[in-house]
Write a protein that holds these residues in place. Structure first.
Motif, PDB file in Angstrom:
ATOM      1  N   VAL A 223       7.625  17.045  16.671  1.00 32.78           N
ATOM      2  CA  VAL A 223       6.557  16.288  17.327  1.00 32.78           C
ATOM      3  C   VAL A 223       5.223  16.434  16.575  1.00 32.78           C
ATOM      4  O   VAL A 223       4.448  15.478  16.502  1.00 32.78           O
ATOM      5  CB  VAL A 223       6.432  16.698  18.807  1.00 32.78           C
ATOM      6  CG1 VAL A 223       5.881  18.084  18.970  1.00 32.78           C
ATOM      7  CG2 VAL A 223       5.592  15.715  19.572  1.00 32.78           C
TER       8      VAL A 223
ATOM      9  N   VAL B 246       5.270  14.038  13.431  1.00 31.98           N
ATOM     10  CA  VAL B 246       5.228  12.620  13.800  1.00 31.98           C
ATOM     11  C   VAL B 246       3.846  12.236  14.312  1.00 31.98           C
ATOM     12  O   VAL B 246       3.297  11.195  13.926  1.00 31.98           O
ATOM     13  CB  VAL B 246       6.311  12.303  14.853  1.00 31.98           C
ATOM     14  CG1 VAL B 246       6.138  10.915  15.421  1.00 31.98           C
ATOM     15  CG2 VAL B 246       7.688  12.465  14.251  1.00 31.98           C
ATOM     16  N   GLU B 247       3.265  13.065  15.167  1.00 35.26           N
ATOM     17  CA  GLU B 247       1.965  12.716  15.738  1.00 35.26           C
ATOM     18  C   GLU B 247       0.847  12.776  14.699  1.00 35.26           C
ATOM     19  O   GLU B 247      -0.096  11.994  14.768  1.00 35.26           O
ATOM     20  CB  GLU B 247       1.661  13.626  16.925  1.00 35.26           C
ATOM     21  CG  GLU B 247       2.540  13.304  18.122  1.00 35.26           C
ATOM     22  CD  GLU B 247       2.263  14.176  19.318  1.00 35.26           C
ATOM     23  OE1 GLU B 247       1.311  14.985  19.263  1.00 35.26           O
ATOM     24  OE2 GLU B 247       2.991  14.052  20.303  1.00 35.26           O
TER      25      GLU B 247
ATOM     26  N   PHE C 133       1.439   9.539  12.243  1.00 37.64           N
ATOM     27  CA  PHE C 133       1.129   8.253  12.852  1.00 37.64           C
ATOM     28  C   PHE C 133      -0.178   8.259  13.640  1.00 37.64           C
ATOM     29  O   PHE C 133      -0.527   7.263  14.264  1.00 37.64           O
ATOM     30  CB  PHE C 133       2.275   7.809  13.771  1.00 37.64           C
ATOM     31  CG  PHE C 133       3.523   7.469  13.011  1.00 37.64           C
ATOM     32  CD1 PHE C 133       3.606   6.319  12.249  1.00 37.64           C
ATOM     33  CD2 PHE C 133       4.622   8.313  13.054  1.00 37.64           C
ATOM     34  CE1 PHE C 133       4.747   6.005  11.547  1.00 37.64           C
ATOM     35  CE2 PHE C 133       5.770   8.008  12.355  1.00 37.64           C
ATOM     36  CZ  PHE C 133       5.837   6.859  11.600  1.00 37.64           C
ATOM     37  N   ALA C 134      -0.891   9.371  13.629  1.00 39.91           N
ATOM     38  CA  ALA C 134      -2.182   9.518  14.310  1.00 39.91           C
ATOM     39  C   ALA C 134      -2.082   9.210  15.795  1.00 39.91           C
ATOM     40  O   ALA C 134      -2.943   8.570  16.381  1.00 39.91           O
ATOM     41  CB  ALA C 134      -3.255   8.651  13.640  1.00 39.91           C
ATOM     42  N   TRP C 135      -1.002   9.668  16.415  1.00 39.22           N
ATOM     43  CA  TRP C 135      -0.826   9.512  17.857  1.00 39.22           C
ATOM     44  C   TRP C 135      -1.427  10.709  18.569  1.00 39.22           C
ATOM     45  O   TRP C 135      -1.275  11.846  18.132  1.00 39.22           O
ATOM     46  CB  TRP C 135       0.648   9.430  18.218  1.00 39.22           C
ATOM     47  CG  TRP C 135       1.342   8.181  17.768  1.00 39.22           C
ATOM     48  CD1 TRP C 135       0.767   7.020  17.374  1.00 39.22           C
ATOM     49  CD2 TRP C 135       2.748   7.989  17.668  1.00 39.22           C
ATOM     50  NE1 TRP C 135       1.716   6.097  17.036  1.00 39.22           N
ATOM     51  CE2 TRP C 135       2.952   6.668  17.213  1.00 39.22           C
ATOM     52  CE3 TRP C 135       3.843   8.778  17.921  1.00 39.22           C
ATOM     53  CZ2 TRP C 135       4.211   6.149  17.007  1.00 39.22           C
ATOM     54  CZ3 TRP C 135       5.101   8.257  17.722  1.00 39.22           C
ATOM     55  CH2 TRP C 135       5.279   6.944  17.274  1.00 39.22           C
ATOM     56  N   PRO C 136      -2.104  10.490  19.667  1.00 40.33           N
ATOM     57  CA  PRO C 136      -2.595  11.638  20.430  1.00 40.33           C
ATOM     58  C   PRO C 136      -1.440  12.277  21.199  1.00 40.33           C
ATOM     59  O   PRO C 136      -0.534  11.603  21.677  1.00 40.33           O
ATOM     60  CB  PRO C 136      -3.607  11.014  21.393  1.00 40.33           C
ATOM     61  CG  PRO C 136      -3.157   9.606  21.550  1.00 40.33           C
ATOM     62  CD  PRO C 136      -2.518   9.218  20.241  1.00 40.33           C
ATOM     63  N   GLY C 137      -1.469  13.582  21.274  1.00 36.67           N
ATOM     64  CA  GLY C 137      -0.407  14.281  21.994  1.00 36.67           C
ATOM     65  C   GLY C 137      -0.445  15.763  21.674  1.00 36.67           C
ATOM     66  O   GLY C 137      -1.388  16.277  21.061  1.00 36.67           O
TER      67      GLY C 137
ATOM     68  N   ARG D  87      -0.518  16.653  17.816  1.00 39.85           N
ATOM     69  CA  ARG D  87      -1.842  16.435  17.228  1.00 39.85           C
ATOM     70  C   ARG D  87      -2.813  17.521  17.687  1.00 39.85           C
ATOM     71  O   ARG D  87      -3.641  18.001  16.911  1.00 39.85           O
ATOM     72  CB  ARG D  87      -2.339  15.047  17.643  1.00 39.85           C
ATOM     73  CG  ARG D  87      -3.621  14.638  17.054  1.00 39.85           C
ATOM     74  CD  ARG D  87      -3.444  14.172  15.657  1.00 39.85           C
ATOM     75  NE  ARG D  87      -4.700  13.611  15.203  1.00 39.85           N
ATOM     76  CZ  ARG D  87      -4.837  13.037  14.060  1.00 39.85           C
ATOM     77  NH1 ARG D  87      -3.806  12.914  13.272  1.00 39.85           N
ATOM     78  NH2 ARG D  87      -5.986  12.574  13.697  1.00 39.85           N
TER      79      ARG D  87
END
Length: 117
Positions: A57, A60-61, A64-68, A71
């Motif tokens: 996780v 991936v975060e 792709f610059a996904w908040p979570g 990150r």
């Protein structure tokens, strides 16, 4: 592919052949004898895959610059925020343990030979 190979392996077992020869309907033979016994290795692979997802996780975060959570851990490492890192690692470990516990309980539900102590 893995599900198919597990079902085909179980379908070749003697107890499935015996169930068919006793005259049970094909649906009962498939659901009670074949699929139910094929679910044990499938549950194992599913548990391993969920653990892999929890481990990946962060990558991936960040990519792709996904908040979570991933990150958050990455930013905490960059800022040397040790209490946040400890909390996130504890949360990920607890989720990992929860997945393993769920898989073990599902073993007992799927396979009657396995008993919960």
């Amino acid at each position: 592919r893995y599900v198919r190979s597990a079902v085909l392996e179980v379908a070749a077992m003697g107890y499935v052949r015996t169930a068919r020869s006793k005259g049970l309907p094909p649906r009962v033979v498939t659901m009670r004898h074949t699929v139910r016994n094929a679910l044990v290795p499938i549950l194992t692979i599913t548990g391993i895959q969920l653990a892999t997802i929890l481990g990946g996780v962060i990558v991936v975060e960040v990519v792709f610059a996904w908040p979570g959570l991933g990150r958050l851990v990455y930013n905490a490492v960059a800022a040397r925020d040790y209490p946040l890192i400890q909390g996130a690692v504890l949360l990920i470990a607890a989720l990992f343990l929860l997945v393993n516990l769920l898989v073990d309980v599902l073993y007992a539900v799927v396979d009657p030979r396995i008993r919960l102590a």
